[in-house]
Design an enzyme around this catalytic site. Structure first.
Site, PDB file in Angstrom:
ATOM      1  N   HIS A  67       0.824  -1.216   0.000  1.00  0.00           N
ATOM      2  CA  HIS A  67       0.000   0.000   0.000  1.00  0.00           C
ATOM      3  C   HIS A  67       0.858   1.266   0.000  1.00  0.00           C
ATOM      4  CE1 HIS A  67       0.068  -0.075   4.563  1.00  0.00           C
ATOM      5  NE2 HIS A  67      -0.017   1.230   4.410  1.00  0.00           N
TER       6      HIS A  67
ATOM      7  N   ASP B 190       1.178  -7.605   2.241  1.00  0.00           N
ATOM      8  CA  ASP B 190       1.319  -6.167   2.005  1.00  0.00           C
ATOM      9  C   ASP B 190       2.789  -5.742   1.864  1.00  0.00           C
ATOM     10  OD1 ASP B 190       0.854  -3.488   1.770  1.00  0.00           O
ATOM     11  OD2 ASP B 190      -0.497  -3.344   3.492  1.00  0.00           O
TER      12      ASP B 190
ATOM     13  N   SER C 284       3.936   2.596   8.149  1.00  0.00           N
ATOM     14  CA  SER C 284       3.677   1.541   7.180  1.00  0.00           C
ATOM     15  C   SER C 284       4.946   1.211   6.406  1.00  0.00           C
ATOM     16  CB  SER C 284       2.595   1.975   6.198  1.00  0.00           C
ATOM     17  OG  SER C 284       1.351   1.891   6.803  1.00  0.00           O
TER      18      SER C 284
HETATM   19  N1  ARG Z   1      -4.673   0.576   7.307  1.00  0.00           N
HETATM   20  C1  ARG Z   1      -3.360   0.514   6.747  1.00  0.00           C
HETATM   21  C2  ARG Z   1      -2.559   1.735   7.130  1.00  0.00           C
HETATM   22  O1  ARG Z   1      -3.054   2.797   7.241  1.00  0.00           O
HETATM   23  C3  ARG Z   1      -3.376   0.449   5.280  1.00  0.00           C
HETATM   24  C4  ARG Z   1      -3.797  -0.861   4.780  1.00  0.00           C
HETATM   25  C5  ARG Z   1      -3.961  -0.849   3.297  1.00  0.00           C
HETATM   26  N2  ARG Z   1      -4.849  -1.925   2.928  1.00  0.00           N
HETATM   27  C6  ARG Z   1      -6.107  -1.744   2.534  1.00  0.00           C
HETATM   28  N3  ARG Z   1      -6.876  -2.759   2.365  1.00  0.00           N
HETATM   29  N4  ARG Z   1      -6.589  -0.551   2.311  1.00  0.00           N
HETATM   30  O2  ARG Z   1      -1.357   1.661   7.253  1.00  0.00           O
END
Ligand code: ARG
Length: 714
Positions: free
Chosen positions: A87, A223, A649
């Protein structure tokens, strides 16, 4: 009765104040005095110098800031290979994708170096951190006005960064405030502009579970994505060139194949963006009652429109994939955060902390002089915020969430150019960016978004904070927002690439000022600057003072408590261990997931839970090879009690030996209030097990040459 309540409150506060092993995003250059002993107790084998050293290579040299800190990455080979989340690479992968080369759908693997593709973002390494508190605060007094205080501070920031910046060497620096303005450090970075995409799994794996699983455990998302940093032949930063060579990092992380067990030491280095742990009850109330529900509503409205179009054809799906992901990630975040704040009664906890603070502050004459007014300042500041903040939120989320309005704002430079030369230069820059903007733009989508966003603004913002011209327009059209949007888009150049290019070939400020979308943008902007911003700025100045004194006072009141400073996009370390949790009464979540769970969630043809055929074949044959755990399973994701937030992230999860065991990518639903109040029993970091990443690279994608480049610890 009252007294019992007060007593209970104090006991409660006492609990809240105790040092929690897992809370805290610590500055890497200070761990020796602050946290190192506890890290040793939990299992770290490295010395403080192996973690952070300015003169010799250390762990910090393997940690990468992506762009200005939108994500984190880590060096995993001596030849410039960098690992981050899928992501985090999403926008880059999306930009490089087309219907013919759909790298989102199919994944991307460079089988040789010359296949690697320019990523479109730069990365930076931290050179050093220097304490500049004395320089910044010299001669500042409590009696000076908040405004002149912040002016002085801004001036000193400039003087300090001037000392460190060196444009030719790609060195830049930023001063950041810590503990709400009680400490200041300057951060010096070196930036490498040539970054290239090396590998990414198909989105079905990299984003497995989509919005349904986002922010949740149990998780089965792969991811990760990989990039390579390039440098000039001297290993120094250089603009993109085919002559560049892979960057040789000062340090890269060895990769552990040993796997993780419950209670194993785990730490995370990265660039957490922002937290608000010292937010008071006033802020919590405002967030849950006003701000967050409106953000959720506006974002949902936008997402509905995006989704309607994205399912219609592949080209549109690619064009809007990154925009959709960006809006939806925090759409769900705010839903979870509001729920979490309420369920965990964060308001009540903050209130009792404030009561305790006020009791302490007013119990002594000197303290009273310094801290006696803090809570009142908060109350007053938030009164103003309650009145105006929604306007600011809607300008950002709704009005500038209309792509053509945001795009038109880029033309302001043209209107304010002093000379014909400046106008020509501004027009040339806009002409260069235009194809990129229009590649991912669909007029029909934006027109619909425009109607919807204008409607929400009109319905939700107090009329005296709305631009008069806009209100007139609404009245005249009898509230027909579709008609308003249609008219704007019909007559404007902003939603049409050909018209924009024609205009930029012969830029004309008078013509620009007659453009209806440009005008609409200006109307909202000027209204905001005149009717909203001054009041907000004043409220923020006094809230800043309140925060600075509140944190200073808290530290004085609880001298034995180790306070960590809020995240502010600077490098931090969080340490703890691999750990399971109990999300609700009688419910237990174990600390890892396996391939069996990936297959259990599989829904053929689904937008979020489909899987590639080759993947299913390998999973059914259980071809896990050397990447299986000693239990024979392929482990997918795992949990640790580290303290991370957005910006982290892609951060490396590192074991006690300094080896990479996973890549952090999310937090869990039960602790979504974590950016405001850390919940040590509930809050977990979700990471991809590095062995799953390696399996996907090596076995699934047959890109084993990339694994060969790494330093593997068996
Ligand atoms: N919630 C995660 C973050 O903010 C991002 C995950 C991305 N995946 C998704 N299915 N949108 O770091």
């Amino acid at each position: 009765m009252k007294r019992i309540y007060l007593l209970l409150a104090l006991v409660f506060v006492g609990f809240g104040m105790k040092a929690k092993a897992d809370e805290g995003m610590w500055l890497p250059h200070l761990i020796q005095g602050q946290t190192y002993d506890e890290m040793v107790r939990l299992g770290i084998k490295l010395t403080p110098e192996q973690i952070y050293d300015v003169n010799n290579s250390s762990l910090k040299d393997a940690i990468v800031r992506l762009g200005g800190g939108f994500c984190t990455g880590e060096m995993i080979s001596a030849e410039g290979l960098m690992l981050t989340n899928h992501h985090c690479g999403f926008s880059a992968i999306q930009s490089l994708s087309s219907v013919d080369h759909d790298y989102l759908q199919d994944g991307f693997w460079a089988m040789k170096r010359s296949d690697e593709l320019a990523a479109g973002f730069s990365v930076s390494f931290l050179v050093k951190i220097v304490d500049v508190t004395d320089k910044v605060t010299e001669g500042l007094t409590e009696s000076m006005s908040a405004q002149s205080r912040s002016e002085k501070i801004r001036g000193r920031y400039k003087d300090i960064t001037k000392e460190y910046d060196d444009k030719d060497a790609y060195i830049s620096s930023t001063v950041k405030s810590f503990y709400e303005g009680n400490k200041y450090y300057v951060f010096v970075y070196q930036t490498y502009p040539d970054v290239r995409l090396v590998g990414a799994p198909p989105q079905s794996l990299g984003k497995y579970g989509g919005d349904t699983d986002n922010w949740m455990w149990p998780r089965h998302t792969c991811d990760f994505s990989m990039f390579r940093i390039y440098a000039g032949k001297d290993n120094k930063p250089a603009e993109y060139s085919t002559d560049n060579v892979p960057y040789k990092p000062k340090h890269h992380l060895p990769v552990s194949m040993k796997g993780v067990e419950k209670d194993d030491y785990a730490m995370i280095f990265g660039y957490p963006g922002s937290t608000d742990r010292y937010l008071t009850s006033y802020g919590v109330k405002f967030a849950t009652d006003v701000d967050q529900p409106s953000r959720v509503k506006v974002r949902r409205a936008k997402l509905d429109i995006y989704e309607k179009y994205m399912t219609q054809d592949q080209a549109t799906r690619i064009a809007y994939a990154a925009k959709h992901a960006q809006v939806s990630n925090y759409w769900k975040y705010f839903i979870g955060q509001t729920k979490g704040l309420k369920r965990l009664n964060v308001y009540g906890k903050k209130k009792s902390e404030e009561t305790a603070f006020n009791t302490w502050a007013t119990a002594d004459a000197d303290r009273k002089k310094l801290y006696g007014d803090v809570i009142n300042l908060y109350e007053k500041g938030f009164q103003t915020k309650h009145k105006y903040q929604l306007s600011q939120t809607y300008i950002n989320e709704a009005i500038f969430g209309i792509e053509s309005i945001a795009y038109a704002a880029g033309f302001r430079g043209l209107a304010y150019s002093e000379s014909d030369e400046d106008i020509a230069a501004a027009a040339a820059a806009l002409a260069m960016e235009a194809p990129g903007h229009f590649k991912d733009f669909r007029r029909a989508i934006d027109e619909e978004v425009c109607a919807e966003m204008l409607m929400h603004f009109y319905q939700d913002i107090p009329v005296d904070q709305q631009p008069a011209d806009f209100v007139k327009m609404v009245t005249k059209s009898k509230g027909d927002f579709k008609k308003i949007a249609a008219k704007l888009f019909k007559k404007s150049i902003m939603a049409d690439q050909e018209k924009v290019m024609a205009f930029l070939a012969k830029p004309n400020v008078k013509k620009l000022e007659k453009d209806p979308i440009y005008n609409m943008m200006n109307t909202f902007l000027v209204n905001y600057l005149v009717n909203v911003r001054p009041a907000m700025a004043e409220a923020n100045e006094s809230l800043n003072k309140a925060k600075r004194l509140y944190v200073k006072g808290l530290m004085e009141m609880n001298p034995d408590h180790r306070y960590a400073s809020d995240a502010n996009s600077t490098m931090r370390v969080t340490y703890g261990k691999v750990l399971d949790y109990f999300p609700a009464d009688a419910v237990h979540y174990s600390h890892f997931t396996t391939m069996d769970g990936v297959m259990e969630k599989y829904v053929p043809g689904d937008l979020e839970f489909d899987l590639p055929k080759r993947f299913i074949d390998l999973a059914e044959k259980r071809e896990y090879g050397k990447y299986a755990d000693k239990d024979g399973e392929l482990h997918i994701c795992f949990l640790s009690n580290n303290d991370i937030t957005g910006g982290n992230s892609g951060s490396p999860v590192i074991n006690g030996e300094g080896h990479l065991i996973g890549t952090a990518f999310d937090g869990n639903w039960e602790a979504m209030s974590g950016d405001i109040a850390f919940e040590d029993q509930l809050q977990r970091t979700i990471s991809v097990d590095i062995r799953y990443t390696l399996w996907v690279i090596d076995v699934f994608a047959k890109a084993g040459h990339l694994v060969d480049e790494m330093t593997i610890i068996k």
